[in-house]
Design a protein around this motif. Structure first.
Motif, PDB file in Angstrom:
ATOM      1  N   SER A   6      57.720 -19.556  26.448  1.00  0.00           N
ATOM      2  CA  SER A   6      58.393 -19.079  27.299  1.00  0.00           C
ATOM      3  C   SER A   6      59.479 -19.915  28.177  1.00  0.00           C
ATOM      4  CB  SER A   6      57.630 -17.988  28.357  1.00  0.00           C
ATOM      5  OG  SER A   6      56.914 -19.280  29.089  1.00  0.00           O
ATOM      6  N   ARG A  67      62.526  -7.337  22.808  1.00  0.00           N
ATOM      7  CA  ARG A  67      62.792  -8.333  23.189  1.00  0.00           C
ATOM      8  C   ARG A  67      63.192  -9.504  21.846  1.00  0.00           C
ATOM      9  NH1 ARG A  67      58.349 -12.499  25.865  1.00  0.00           N
ATOM     10  NH2 ARG A  67      59.532 -14.427  26.019  1.00  0.00           N
ATOM     11  N   CYS A  71      66.573 -11.611  21.644  1.00  0.00           N
ATOM     12  CA  CYS A  71      66.714 -12.926  21.435  1.00  0.00           C
ATOM     13  C   CYS A  71      67.549 -13.356  19.969  1.00  0.00           C
ATOM     14  CB  CYS A  71      64.860 -13.419  21.053  1.00  0.00           C
ATOM     15  SG  CYS A  71      64.206 -13.644  22.511  1.00  0.00           S
TER      16      CYS A  71
END
Length: 91
Positions: A6, A67, A71
């Protein structure tokens, strides 16, 4: 492993001039997850029964796809499902 990945994503995907803001948001989101995470399954999902679990699972899967696509777009990979996107997959 999750913590390292993360932080890496927060730094790697952040524009040069906005890294502090991205890292701040990443830290804040982890705090919110720790404080709001436990009441969600116990208070809402379990009260709704099996339908609540299906809704939670669908929401988690949907957000994971969003997500992954975000990304891939930020990293300049054409399609999140291409062979180039293997860098986004933890094995």
């Amino acid at each position: 492993m999750r913590s390292v990945s993360s932080w890496e994503l927060a730094v790697l995907l952040a524009p040069q001039d906005a890294r502090a803001a991205y890292l701040g948001l990443a830290g804040m989101s982890q705090s919110i997850q720790k404080s709001a995470g436990p009441p969600l399954p116990t208070g809402v999902v379990m009260a709704a029964g099996p339908v609540g679990w299906l809704v939670l699972g669908t929401a988690v899967a949907g957000l994971a796809l969003v997500r992954r696509r975000a990304c891939a777009r930020r990293l300049g990979i054409g399609s999140p499902w291409s062979e180039d996107a293997a860098a986004l997959t933890v094995r």
